[in-house]
Design a protein around this motif. Sequence first.
Motif, PDB file in Angstrom:
ATOM      1  N   GLN A  36       0.876  -1.061   0.123  1.00 27.92           N
ATOM      2  CA  GLN A  36       0.073   0.005  -0.016  1.00 27.92           C
ATOM      3  C   GLN A  36       0.939   1.181   0.018  1.00 27.92           C
ATOM      4  OE1 GLN A  36      -2.917  -0.100   3.007  1.00 27.92           O
ATOM      5  NE2 GLN A  36      -3.495   2.202   2.792  1.00 27.92           N
ATOM      6  N   GLN A  37       0.699   2.265  -0.767  1.00 32.21           N
ATOM      7  CA  GLN A  37       1.341   3.453  -0.831  1.00 32.21           C
ATOM      8  C   GLN A  37       0.662   4.724  -1.276  1.00 32.21           C
ATOM      9  OE1 GLN A  37       3.889   3.798  -4.428  1.00 32.21           O
ATOM     10  NE2 GLN A  37       5.474   4.682  -3.171  1.00 32.21           N
ATOM     11  N   ASP A  38       0.654   5.614  -0.132  1.00 36.87           N
ATOM     12  CA  ASP A  38       0.149   6.941  -0.608  1.00 36.87           C
ATOM     13  C   ASP A  38       0.911   7.653  -1.292  1.00 36.87           C
ATOM     14  OD1 ASP A  38      -0.970   6.710   3.102  1.00 36.87           O
ATOM     15  OD2 ASP A  38      -2.251   6.207   1.116  1.00 36.87           O
ATOM     16  N   PRO A  39       0.365   8.693  -1.966  1.00 32.02           N
ATOM     17  CA  PRO A  39       1.133   9.502  -3.045  1.00 32.02           C
ATOM     18  C   PRO A  39       2.586  10.172  -2.180  1.00 32.02           C
ATOM     19  CG  PRO A  39      -1.092  10.027  -3.092  1.00 32.02           C
ATOM     20  CD  PRO A  39      -0.927   9.171  -2.096  1.00 32.02           C
ATOM     21  N   MET A  41       4.984   8.584  -0.887  1.00 30.80           N
ATOM     22  CA  MET A  41       5.069   8.080   0.498  1.00 30.80           C
ATOM     23  C   MET A  41       5.879   6.852   0.334  1.00 30.80           C
ATOM     24  SD  MET A  41       4.275  10.428   2.707  1.00 30.80           S
ATOM     25  CE  MET A  41       4.266   9.867   4.225  1.00 30.80           C
ATOM     26  N   GLU A  42       6.282   6.198   1.507  1.00 31.10           N
ATOM     27  CA  GLU A  42       7.143   4.890   1.089  1.00 31.10           C
ATOM     28  C   GLU A  42       6.021   3.659   0.857  1.00 31.10           C
ATOM     29  OE1 GLU A  42       7.854   5.410   5.830  1.00 31.10           O
ATOM     30  OE2 GLU A  42       8.420   3.659   5.313  1.00 31.10           O
ATOM     31  N   LEU A  43       6.530   2.734   0.628  1.00 33.07           N
ATOM     32  CA  LEU A  43       5.914   1.347   0.411  1.00 33.07           C
ATOM     33  C   LEU A  43       5.743   0.771   1.457  1.00 33.07           C
ATOM     34  CD1 LEU A  43       7.993   0.180  -2.541  1.00 33.07           C
ATOM     35  CD2 LEU A  43       5.895   0.826  -2.770  1.00 33.07           C
ATOM     36  N   HIS A  44       4.358   0.277   1.812  1.00 32.74           N
ATOM     37  CA  HIS A  44       4.166  -0.529   2.948  1.00 32.74           C
ATOM     38  C   HIS A  44       3.718  -1.947   2.726  1.00 32.74           C
ATOM     39  CE1 HIS A  44       4.448   2.681   5.972  1.00 32.74           C
ATOM     40  NE2 HIS A  44       3.596   3.541   5.114  1.00 32.74           N
ATOM     41  N   SER A  87      -6.253   4.670  -1.238  1.00 33.73           N
ATOM     42  CA  SER A  87      -4.842   4.733  -1.527  1.00 33.73           C
ATOM     43  C   SER A  87      -4.219   4.052  -2.838  1.00 33.73           C
ATOM     44  CB  SER A  87      -4.002   3.870  -0.328  1.00 33.73           C
ATOM     45  OG  SER A  87      -2.658   3.762  -0.449  1.00 33.73           O
ATOM     46  N   GLN A  88      -2.949   3.791  -3.065  1.00 37.00           N
ATOM     47  CA  GLN A  88      -2.544   3.117  -4.034  1.00 37.00           C
ATOM     48  C   GLN A  88      -2.114   1.517  -3.649  1.00 37.00           C
ATOM     49  OE1 GLN A  88      -0.587   3.545  -8.278  1.00 37.00           O
ATOM     50  NE2 GLN A  88       1.110   3.808  -6.578  1.00 37.00           N
TER      51      GLN A  88
ATOM     52  N   TRP B  34      18.300  -1.107  -5.438  1.00 35.09           N
ATOM     53  CA  TRP B  34      17.778  -0.008  -5.774  1.00 35.09           C
ATOM     54  C   TRP B  34      16.810  -0.152  -6.698  1.00 35.09           C
ATOM     55  CZ3 TRP B  34      19.044   4.584  -2.988  1.00 35.09           C
ATOM     56  CH2 TRP B  34      20.038   4.561  -2.029  1.00 35.09           C
ATOM     57  N   TYR B  35      15.692   0.813  -6.420  1.00 31.25           N
ATOM     58  CA  TYR B  35      14.408   0.855  -7.341  1.00 31.25           C
ATOM     59  C   TYR B  35      14.244   2.393  -7.597  1.00 31.25           C
ATOM     60  CZ  TYR B  35      13.362  -3.983  -6.234  1.00 31.25           C
ATOM     61  OH  TYR B  35      13.239  -5.393  -5.944  1.00 31.25           O
ATOM     62  N   LYS B  36      13.628   2.337  -8.735  1.00 30.17           N
ATOM     63  CA  LYS B  36      13.186   3.755  -9.433  1.00 30.17           C
ATOM     64  C   LYS B  36      11.722   3.843  -9.491  1.00 30.17           C
ATOM     65  CE  LYS B  36      13.396   7.571 -12.676  1.00 30.17           C
ATOM     66  NZ  LYS B  36      14.032   8.170 -13.721  1.00 30.17           N
ATOM     67  N   GLN B  37      11.018   4.842  -9.093  1.00 25.70           N
ATOM     68  CA  GLN B  37       9.296   5.063  -9.225  1.00 25.70           C
ATOM     69  C   GLN B  37       9.294   6.331  -9.912  1.00 25.70           C
ATOM     70  OE1 GLN B  37       6.896   4.780  -5.850  1.00 25.70           O
ATOM     71  NE2 GLN B  37       5.209   4.134  -6.969  1.00 25.70           N
ATOM     72  N   ARG B  38       8.828   6.453 -11.210  1.00 21.45           N
ATOM     73  CA  ARG B  38       8.463   7.562 -11.835  1.00 21.45           C
ATOM     74  C   ARG B  38       7.057   7.978 -11.251  1.00 21.45           C
ATOM     75  NH1 ARG B  38      11.590   8.421 -16.264  1.00 21.45           N
ATOM     76  NH2 ARG B  38      12.881   6.605 -17.307  1.00 21.45           N
ATOM     77  N   PRO B  39       7.002   9.411 -11.405  1.00 24.94           N
ATOM     78  CA  PRO B  39       5.533  10.169 -10.685  1.00 24.94           C
ATOM     79  C   PRO B  39       4.389   9.048 -11.588  1.00 24.94           C
ATOM     80  CG  PRO B  39       7.205  11.675 -11.190  1.00 24.94           C
ATOM     81  CD  PRO B  39       7.743  10.243 -11.711  1.00 24.94           C
ATOM     82  N   GLY B  40       3.626   8.596 -10.617  1.00 27.50           N
ATOM     83  CA  GLY B  40       2.320   8.176 -11.177  1.00 27.50           C
ATOM     84  C   GLY B  40       2.784   6.448 -11.707  1.00 27.50           C
ATOM     85  N   GLY B  41       4.038   6.118 -11.485  1.00 24.45           N
ATOM     86  CA  GLY B  41       4.366   4.870 -11.946  1.00 24.45           C
ATOM     87  C   GLY B  41       4.698   3.976 -10.847  1.00 24.45           C
ATOM     88  N   HIS B  42       5.253   2.656 -11.140  1.00 28.06           N
ATOM     89  CA  HIS B  42       5.477   1.778  -9.962  1.00 28.06           C
ATOM     90  C   HIS B  42       7.105   1.535  -9.916  1.00 28.06           C
ATOM     91  CE1 HIS B  42       5.219  -0.269 -14.165  1.00 28.06           C
ATOM     92  NE2 HIS B  42       6.114  -0.989 -13.711  1.00 28.06           N
TER      93      HIS B  42
END
Lengths: 113, 113
Positions: A36-39, A41-44, A87-88, B34-42
């Motif tokens: 679960q991830q809020d905008p 924010m970190e991944l939970h 949430s996402q 290490w991971y990268k998350q683009r805005p609106g992406g995963h």
Amino acid sequence: EADIYQTPRYLVIGTGKKITLECSQTMGHDKMYWYQQDPGMELHLIHYSYGVNSTEKGDLSSESTVSRIRTEHFPLTLESARPSHTSQYLCASSEGQGVDTQYFGPGTRLTVL
Amino acid sequence: GQQVMQIPQYQHVQEGEDFTTYCNSSTTLSNIQWYKQRPGGHPVFLIQLVKSGEVKKQKRLTFQFGEAKKNSSLHITATQTTDVGTYFCALPPGGTSYGKLTFGQGTILTVHP
């Protein structure tokens, strides 16, 4: 790109409704995860599975439940959605050996009114 | 349990400036991802570091693993607008976290053209 799919991509629903978020992968991975991830924010981690009929709760308490009846399918269910569930939700899978990279689906953006 | 601290939380740079994010673990690590998350992406996997003092490069990105294997950094030289996103470090399972990565809080990078 990894072969992991999530549906729906966006969902707006009223309070009290039951919802199921779908996640499927075609890579034959044993391990699957729900985050679960809020905008911004970190991944939970909320749920994970090491294989068929194996599910465990993650680090963040969640009212959702999951099932793993088939290797490729890992759905998440909320029996009664509430605004606090907005949430996402990101699904991921990994091979479980070697580098054990996690491959993420595109996510489901859930809004509960 | 295993704890991770990633800093800074936010970084705003002008295009062309350098950027660095740091990840610190409370325990000695076998490896770090290490991971990268683009805005609106995963999140998308970037790299894994395994050896003490290891340095790996991907074009303008330089990844480093500390000698004590308790910290890591990601450095971007001459940022571009395409570098915008959130960068996460991820620690391998440890102790009771078997099979689960522990993600850092993430560093949100904004690049101003």
